[in-house]
Design a protein around this motif. Structure first.
Motif, short mmCIF file in Angstrom:
data_model
loop_
_atom_site.label_atom_id
_atom_site.label_comp_id
_atom_site.label_asym_id
_atom_site.label_seq_id
_atom_site.Cartn_x
_atom_site.Cartn_y
_atom_site.Cartn_z
N ASN A 81 25.00 -21.02 15.13
CA ASN A 81 23.70 -21.46 14.65
C ASN A 81 22.65 -21.16 15.71
O ASN A 81 22.78 -21.59 16.85
CB ASN A 81 23.72 -22.96 14.36
CG ASN A 81 22.44 -23.40 13.70
OD1 ASN A 81 21.41 -23.51 14.36
ND2 ASN A 81 22.50 -23.64 12.40
N TRP A 136 17.30 -28.40 14.79
CA TRP A 136 18.16 -29.54 14.46
C TRP A 136 17.73 -30.70 15.33
O TRP A 136 17.60 -30.59 16.54
CB TRP A 136 19.62 -29.17 14.72
CG TRP A 136 20.61 -30.19 14.27
CD1 TRP A 136 21.30 -31.04 15.05
CD2 TRP A 136 21.04 -30.44 12.94
NE1 TRP A 136 22.14 -31.81 14.29
CE2 TRP A 136 22.01 -31.47 12.99
CE3 TRP A 136 20.71 -29.89 11.69
CZ2 TRP A 136 22.63 -31.97 11.84
CZ3 TRP A 136 21.34 -30.39 10.57
CH2 TRP A 136 22.29 -31.41 10.64
N CYS A 137 17.51 -31.85 14.70
CA CYS A 137 16.89 -32.97 15.41
C CYS A 137 17.76 -33.57 16.50
O CYS A 137 17.24 -34.02 17.52
CB CYS A 137 16.52 -34.07 14.41
SG CYS A 137 14.88 -33.85 13.69
N GLN A 138 19.06 -33.60 16.31
CA GLN A 138 19.90 -34.31 17.26
C GLN A 138 19.80 -33.73 18.67
O GLN A 138 19.54 -34.46 19.62
CB GLN A 138 21.35 -34.35 16.78
CG GLN A 138 22.21 -35.32 17.57
CD GLN A 138 23.49 -35.66 16.84
OE1 GLN A 138 23.82 -35.04 15.85
NE2 GLN A 138 24.21 -36.65 17.34
N GLN A 193 14.32 -30.76 7.84
CA GLN A 193 14.01 -30.52 9.25
C GLN A 193 12.66 -31.14 9.61
O GLN A 193 12.50 -31.75 10.67
CB GLN A 193 13.99 -29.02 9.54
CG GLN A 193 15.33 -28.33 9.37
CD GLN A 193 15.21 -26.81 9.46
OE1 GLN A 193 14.42 -26.19 8.73
NE2 GLN A 193 15.97 -26.21 10.34
N ARG A 244 26.71 -31.78 10.87
CA ARG A 244 25.80 -30.64 10.78
C ARG A 244 26.23 -29.69 9.67
O ARG A 244 25.41 -29.20 8.89
CB ARG A 244 25.76 -29.89 12.12
CG ARG A 244 24.80 -28.72 12.14
CD ARG A 244 24.90 -27.95 13.45
NE ARG A 244 23.89 -26.90 13.51
CZ ARG A 244 22.68 -27.05 14.01
NH1 ARG A 244 22.33 -28.23 14.48
NH2 ARG A 244 21.83 -26.07 14.04
N ARG A 279 26.16 -31.69 5.96
CA ARG A 279 24.93 -32.30 5.48
C ARG A 279 24.48 -31.78 4.11
O ARG A 279 24.14 -32.58 3.22
CB ARG A 279 23.81 -32.09 6.52
CG ARG A 279 22.50 -32.79 6.16
CD ARG A 279 21.32 -32.16 6.87
NE ARG A 279 21.17 -30.77 6.48
CZ ARG A 279 20.63 -30.35 5.34
NH1 ARG A 279 20.19 -31.22 4.47
NH2 ARG A 279 20.55 -29.07 5.07
N ASP A 339 18.49 -37.72 7.69
CA ASP A 339 17.09 -37.54 7.29
C ASP A 339 16.91 -38.03 5.86
O ASP A 339 17.85 -38.10 5.07
CB ASP A 339 16.70 -36.07 7.41
CG ASP A 339 17.49 -35.19 6.46
OD1 ASP A 339 17.01 -34.93 5.34
OD2 ASP A 339 18.62 -34.78 6.83
N GLY A 384 29.00 -26.56 18.24
CA GLY A 384 28.15 -25.72 17.40
C GLY A 384 28.35 -24.26 17.71
O GLY A 384 28.18 -23.39 16.87
#
Length: 700
Positions: A10, A56-58, A86, A493, A496, A518, A643
């Motif tokens: 990613n 990606w928020c995390q 997002q 991830r 989702r 989210d 990831g």
């Protein structure tokens, strides 16, 4: 940190690895003790814009205020398009970092998701003007936020005006698309520029548009004085002009514009929907004004002359040959040799049925595969049985037939089945090419036939439009593909997009793992499953995004869940049932940690939040001062490592094994950083066996 063979890395993870790794070296060029040098981040991000789309928020939550600010500014300057899921969490993260006040440098789409109660009265007009440049369709799952933007805009204007002036319209931008017909009719003629940005107009808005045009007060003047340039300046609005207005336009002007619209469609720059709407309206007007048009049974079946290859190159072809003449004048030989140029014209539905009937006579045993790739606009007319006569052996044929937006559920399943019957295989490339919405219309058996490796390589597919029954099947397939992912963060991830089919046990597990779901993903959960979640579980599942419930409280799934709660339970969540709330039956009345409730008034304070306050009771620490191993919590390191590794890696005994039989790579510094327990396993939130399910907990 090398990727596992066959699994895409990613790009968003690469960005955050780069940012955090550089931030761990305060003496490195371009970095100061205050954090990341914004110009350095901008320069790098400018050359790697595609990486920003993997946001990606995390991992982003670990960036400092300056780093996050630089990232958001680069998104704006490079016009990076993010998805709603997002943007919603990024807006919350930016607000917690005290960055919302810098909205002038942020993407307009991001402003749509900001907490409107934090907009200062002095910034009202500037904020609204920039937000009104965004894509309102991103708020499809947040109806209350969309309504709140309207309230904010009207507050900026001092209340609902009796007539929107040109300056008002400049401020409102795309927000006009949500206004009723009476407001549009009463507006300054410049409202046409606003309406051009609407993805579609309601029937009432279409009527309002035609009322404005008929009055002759727009830049075009009265219909009898319209010219080609003025009509072309209308852009997509020309497709909504009524037949009664076309009858008033000078014939030469109408013919010239018709030809230009067909040319635009044939060039691929006008949508099929708009082209067919325009042609249908225009031809209806001409049918009423040309009384000499030949009728069936007159004894002169082909008045215009036989259709030839040269005839089909004329952009005015549909004006010379209506559907009756098309049936009479189109020969089988010309049809076989010129199917492509014929279907490049935006044929009305009646004419499409004529072509389909002729093809059935020309090819009684089924349309040849080379011709199938040309009939994408006709696919919706064919039944499951008729498609059963086709011979589909090529992936290119499948992509051609299903890339069109006209194929429906039965056609999708039938086309794929013919391909599978000829030993075809649904690959990741095919899934990406036809899009996630096509998964909605595949049969459960076809979905099960997809190899987990291909499903994994296809990445995140948007299945939000699927019926619940298909979401359930797709969730099971996703579990098969991603269930062995090594950490909860990486597992979430990948899973989702498919959680709309998740059972309650899965959501309870994710809540326990503190994933901070989210609001976009939350609204797409199974409504029946949502009913079985307690307030505590929902609050924990949403985490730092729990305040977004107020933006979606009128969404059917959220509204149904809220109605199932009693007043005491709503009070625990910070909601009440006051019907006088700004846009729905419930509204937030108490502050939720890290969020600010929506209020129908503007904030009058001029004080901007400063650096973010520590959320754990510890003093803030700049990443620039700390080694990477200390600056990042272990959960982020898990995410960055997994990831990159991709799902399916085996991390038993502290060593991550790639799927390749000849490769074994230990997790970097896993033992030194305390990322393994006494038995050598990566720690993770506790997992209880899921009752009534066939899948285990994700492996350690």
């Amino acid at each position: 940190m090398g990727p596992r063979a066959g699994v895409p890395v990613n790009p968003g993870l690469i960005l955050f690895v780069w940012l955090t790794a550089h931030c761990s070296r305060p003496q490195a060029e371009g970095f100061s003790q205050g954090g990341l040098d914004a110009s350095r981040a901008d320069t790098w991000a400018s050359a790697n814009t595609s990486l920003l789309q993997g946001f990606w928020c995390q991992p982003a939550s670990q960036l400092s205020q300056d780093q996050l600010s630089a990232l958001i500014r680069r998104m704006a300057s490079q016009q990076v398009l993010l998805k709603a899921w997002q943007l919603s969490c990024l807006a919350n993260l930016a607000a917690r970092r005290g960055l919302q006040g810098d909205f002038a440098q942020h993407p307009p789409d991001l402003l749509l998701f900001y907490n409107l109660a934090q907009v200062r009265e002095a910034d009202c007009r500037a904020f609204t003007r920039r937000a009104a440049q965004g894509d309102m369709e991103l708020l499809a799952n947040l109806p209350d936020q969309r309504a709140a933007l309207q309230h904010l805009a009207l507050a900026c204007l001092g209340g609902p005006p009796t007539r929107l002036s040109a300056s008002d319209l400049l401020l409102l931008g795309v927000l006009v698309c949500d206004m009723d017909a009476s407001s549009i009719v009463a507006s300054d003629p410049h409202v046409l520029q606003n309406l051009q940005r609407c993805p579609r107009l309601t029937p009432a808005q279409q009527a309002a548009l035609n009322t404005l045009l008929a009055r002759g007060r727009t830049m075009l003047g009265p219909p009898s004085s319209w010219n080609l340039e003025g009509l072309q300046a209308l852009g997509p609005l020309a497709a909504y002009i009524s037949p009664s207005l076309w009858m008033q336009v000078q014939e030469a002007v109408g013919l010239a514009f018709f030809g230009s619209m067909v040319a635009t469609y044939r060039a691929g720059t006008l949508s099929q929907r708009d082209a067919r709407r325009f042609v249908t309206s225009f031809l209806e007007a001409k049918a009423k004004s040309w009384s000499s048009r030949p009728k069936r049974g007159t004894g002169r079946p082909c008045v215009r002359g036989n259709i030839t290859a040269a005839t089909l190159q004329d952009n005015l072809f549909l004006l010379h040959y209506d559907c009756l003449q098309l049936e009479s004048c189109l020969g089988s030989r010309v049809l076989r040799a010129n199917l492509d140029p014929l279907l490049q014209h935006p044929l009305p539905a009646e004419c499409q049925r004529v072509v389909k009937a002729k093809l059935a006579r020309v090819y009684p045993s089924g349309i040849p595969e080379e011709q199938l790739q040309l009939i994408t606009s006709l696919v919706y007319l064919y039944s499951f049985t008729e498609i059963g006569q086709w011979n589909i052996t090529s992936r290119n044929t499948v992509m051609a037939l299903l890339a069109s937006d006209v194929a429906l559920e039965n056609q999708t399943e039938a086309i794929l089945q013919k391909f599978l019957d000829h030993k075809g295989r649904v690959t990741s490339a095919l899934l990406v090419a036809i899009g996630g919405s096509r998964l909605c219309w595949m049969s459960p058996q076809q979905i099960q036939a997809i190899q987990p490796s291909e499903f994994r390589l296809a990445g995140a597919l948007d299945i939000s439009s699927c019926p619940q029954s298909r979401k359930n099947v797709l969730y099971t397939k996703a579990r098969e593909a991603f269930g062995s992912t090594g950490t909860t963060a990486a597992y979430y991830r990948f899973m989702r997009p498919y959680l709309g089919g998740a059972p309650v046990e899965e959501l309870q597990y994710l809540a326990q793992a503190n994933v901070s779901m989210d609001i976009h993903t939350f609204t797409n959960l199974n409504p029946q499953v949502l009913q079985n979640l307690s307030i505590d579980k929902v609050t924990t599942l949403l985490g730092q995004n729990v305040g977004d419930l107020q933006k979606a409280r009128s969404h059917p799934a959220i509204s149904s869940w809220l109605r199932s709660l009693n007043r005491s339970a709503l009070g625990e969540l910070g909601l009440d049932t006051d019907p006088s709330g700004p846009s729905g039956p419930t509204r937030l009345t108490t502050t939720i940690p890290n969020t600010i409730p929506w209020a129908p008034h503007l904030a009058t304070t001029s004080r901007r939040p400063g650096k973010e306050a520590p959320t754990s009771g510890s003093p803030p620490a700049h990443l620039g001062y700390l080694p990477l191993a200390v600056a990042l919590p272990s959960s982020l390191l898990w995410l960055l490592y997994w990831g990159t590794l991709g799902p399916g890696g085996d991390c038993s005994r502290g060593t991550c094994m790639m799927t390749s039989e000849h490769s074994a790579v230990p997790a970097p510094h896993a033992g030194k950083l305390g990322l393994v327990d006494g038995a050598g396993h990566l720690p993770r939130p506790p997992c209880k066996p899921r009752a009534h399910t066939t899948w285990p907990c994700p492996t350690s």
